[in-house]
Design an enzyme around this catalytic site. Structure first.
Site, PDB file in Angstrom:
ATOM      1  N   ASP A 159     -34.216  -2.568 -55.144  1.00 19.35           N
ATOM      2  CA  ASP A 159     -35.046  -3.778 -55.530  1.00 19.35           C
ATOM      3  C   ASP A 159     -35.932  -3.879 -55.681  1.00 19.35           C
ATOM      4  O   ASP A 159     -37.443  -3.393 -54.873  1.00 19.35           O
ATOM      5  CB  ASP A 159     -35.526  -4.519 -54.151  1.00 19.35           C
ATOM      6  CG  ASP A 159     -35.874  -5.598 -54.116  1.00 19.35           C
ATOM      7  OD1 ASP A 159     -35.515  -6.463 -55.488  1.00 19.35           O
ATOM      8  OD2 ASP A 159     -35.968  -6.698 -53.137  1.00 19.35           O
ATOM      9  N   HIS A 207     -39.931  -0.374 -41.684  1.00 23.37           N
ATOM     10  CA  HIS A 207     -40.578  -1.069 -42.718  1.00 23.37           C
ATOM     11  C   HIS A 207     -41.979  -1.948 -42.729  1.00 23.37           C
ATOM     12  O   HIS A 207     -42.859  -2.080 -43.470  1.00 23.37           O
ATOM     13  CB  HIS A 207     -39.321  -1.862 -43.933  1.00 23.37           C
ATOM     14  CG  HIS A 207     -39.811  -1.810 -45.042  1.00 23.37           C
ATOM     15  ND1 HIS A 207     -40.910  -1.617 -46.053  1.00 23.37           N
ATOM     16  CD2 HIS A 207     -40.193  -3.633 -45.229  1.00 23.37           C
ATOM     17  CE1 HIS A 207     -41.281  -2.225 -47.297  1.00 23.37           C
ATOM     18  NE2 HIS A 207     -41.397  -3.087 -47.064  1.00 23.37           N
ATOM     19  N   GLU A 237     -37.477  -0.178 -54.160  1.00 23.38           N
ATOM     20  CA  GLU A 237     -37.475  -0.220 -52.827  1.00 23.38           C
ATOM     21  C   GLU A 237     -35.430   0.578 -52.270  1.00 23.38           C
ATOM     22  O   GLU A 237     -34.550   0.153 -52.414  1.00 23.38           O
ATOM     23  CB  GLU A 237     -37.094  -2.209 -51.818  1.00 23.38           C
ATOM     24  CG  GLU A 237     -38.660  -2.220 -51.958  1.00 23.38           C
ATOM     25  CD  GLU A 237     -38.985  -3.738 -51.594  1.00 23.38           C
ATOM     26  OE1 GLU A 237     -38.046  -4.676 -51.963  1.00 23.38           O
ATOM     27  OE2 GLU A 237     -40.166  -3.947 -50.877  1.00 23.38           O
ATOM     28  N   ARG A 254     -52.563  -6.464 -42.293  1.00 19.67           N
ATOM     29  CA  ARG A 254     -53.177  -6.470 -41.747  1.00 19.67           C
ATOM     30  C   ARG A 254     -53.804  -6.229 -40.639  1.00 19.67           C
ATOM     31  O   ARG A 254     -54.561  -6.752 -39.339  1.00 19.67           O
ATOM     32  CB  ARG A 254     -52.194  -8.180 -40.844  1.00 19.67           C
ATOM     33  CG  ARG A 254     -51.403  -9.192 -42.240  1.00 19.67           C
ATOM     34  CD  ARG A 254     -50.539  -9.999 -41.448  1.00 19.67           C
ATOM     35  NE  ARG A 254     -49.468  -9.619 -41.247  1.00 19.67           N
ATOM     36  CZ  ARG A 254     -48.190  -9.256 -41.691  1.00 19.67           C
ATOM     37  NH1 ARG A 254     -49.017  -9.962 -43.280  1.00 19.67           N
ATOM     38  NH2 ARG A 254     -47.541  -9.147 -41.504  1.00 19.67           N
TER      39      ARG A 254
HETATM   40 MN    MN Z   1     -36.744  -5.764 -51.126  1.00 14.17          MN
END
Ligand code: MN
Length: 426
Positions: A242, A142, A208, A151
């Site tokens: 989440d 992840h 999540e 990035r």
């Molecule tokens: Mn999380």
């Protein structure tokens, strides 16, 4: 002390289906509201919710050192404070009470009518009052995926990542049980090509896929928990969604990390599956790729083989499975997370919740968020009704499921289910 409740040969006198997540070997803990509007602590076998407060009042826990009102509470915090030995004695006793060969409760219709509820007669509550909630970032896949998107491949993992179980302090007030719907959040975002932010409902709401562990009172302020003792202080685990607003997150997270993009809601499955019940599913985790500092070096198996799945169901539509992952993929395990969390002397209390971080595997179908599954929306997913998803639409329900299975027993977590309602009008 052997865990008698885990005996895979034990059968129960309650009717259960062979593929239930909650055989008599599971014995999770939760809190529910009964048909008489009473809040009680309970357990679950098959599709029966069992009132532990009533069982205790009727004398079924005789010989175990429990206060009279330990199960007549609206949270499990005090029971969790009693410690691992008590959890184990209580689980073992529940296994005995519901053992097929034990007639005491089986043949007492009056007691059974006080103790047993069908699932449609109860409403699950939050099982603990979460004092503090911490979220880690412990799946290498992840962290690499997200780092690559933001990035580039060369700088995907920050230099600290291989050395520290990276985490942040989240917010506990918005942790909610499965079944509670949430609202699309409003917030500031910086649309592409803009130089000034705009205010509006998030356009990129995501889930999540995580699990969270719940601790007991672990240490006093100033004293760290050694990595090889950490599991003694972990009561159990739940599924954890989440919820995240990616557009809000992208604009706000520099330099202090997630804030409003994460704290509008986190959903959990309502039954806490104990670490004791998961013992048959201990496995080796990924080997450290660089040497870790001594306080993070552990002995033995500290990972758990827990199959994880995510489904999306549009309004009035069928569920489509969009992700298949596993808790064992985590690079940093729970023991390392708890050792790291307390290495500076930070104290951890009963009912604290620690999120694993999004759990992604190596293959694209095992990525634990829409951000990764659709690669920022570049590769939309198609649901079984033919509609496409880049992120979560209004009125979509996100369902997470988790279970362990060997050739003797299946121990599951049930579901973590939550629907995303449209943003409120402002
Ligand atoms: Mn999380």
């Amino acid at each position: 002390m052997p865990i008698k409740a885990n005996d895979p040969k034990r059968k129960t006198w309650l009717e259960t289906s062979p593929d239930t997540d909650f055989p008599i070997q599971n014995i999770p803990f939760g809190v529910f509201l009964t048909r008489d509007d009473i809040i009680t602590i309970g357990t679950r076998i098959g599709d029966y919710a069992i009132d532990l407060g009533a069982l205790h009042q009727l004398g079924y826990f005789k010989g175990i050192d429990l206060t009279d009102d330990i199960f007549l509470q609206d949270t499990l915090n005090d029971f969790i404070s009693d410690g691992r030995k008590t959890w184990r004695l209580v689980r073992d006793r529940i296994a005995e009470i519901f053992d097929k060969e034990n007639p005491t409760l089986r043949d007492n219709e009056k007691h059974r009518s006080h103790i047993l509820f069908t699932l449609d007669e109860v409403e699950m509550q939050l099982p603990v009052q979460v004092g503090d909630y911490t979220d880690f970032y412990s799946s290498k896949e992840h962290a690499t995926n997200v780092g690559t998107m933001f990035r580039g491949k060369e700088n995907a993992l920050m230099p600290n990542w291989m050395h520290i179980p990276v985490g942040y302090h989240g917010r506990s007030s918005s942790i909610i049980p499965s079944g509670i719907n949430i609202r699309r959040p409003w917030g500031q975002t910086l649309p592409a090509d803009n130089t000034e932010p705009v205010f509006g409902p998030s356009k990129l709401v995501d889930f999540e896929l995580e699990m969270a562990f719940i601790t007991t009172d672990a240490n006093v302020l100033g004293e760290p928990i050694p990595v090889n003792e950490a599991e003694e202080y972990i009561f159990g685990l739940v599924l954890f969604n989440d919820w995240s607003a990616r557009d809000i997150q992208k604009w706000e997270y520099v330099p202090l990390g997630p804030f409003l993009a994460k704290n509008f809601a986190s959903s959990i499955s309502p039954w806490i599956v104990t670490l004791d019940a998961l013992q048959p599913f201990k496995v080796e985790g990924p080997k450290p790729e660089v040497e870790q500092l001594p306080y993070l070096q552990y002995k033995g198996k500290k990972s758990y083989d827990i199959n994880l799945e995510v489904y999306i169901a549009p309004e009035n539509g069928d569920e489509t499975k969009i992700c298949t992952s596993n808790f064992k993929y985590m690079y940093w395990n729970m023991s390392q997370q708890l050792a790291h969390h307390t290495v500076n002397g930070c104290n951890v209390n009963s009912g604290d919740m620690m999120g694993s971080g999004t759990i992604s595997g190596k293959t694209p179908d095992s990525y634990g968020s829409m951000l990764e599954l659709t690669w920022r929306g570049e590769k939309p997913l198609t649901l079984s009704d033919g509609t496409e998803r880049k992120f979560i639409n209004d009125n979509d329900t996100v369902v997470m499921k988790g279970y362990c299975k060997n050739n003797e027993v299946r121990i599951g977590f049930g579901e973590c289910r939550s629907k995303l309602l449209p943003a409120i009008k402002q």
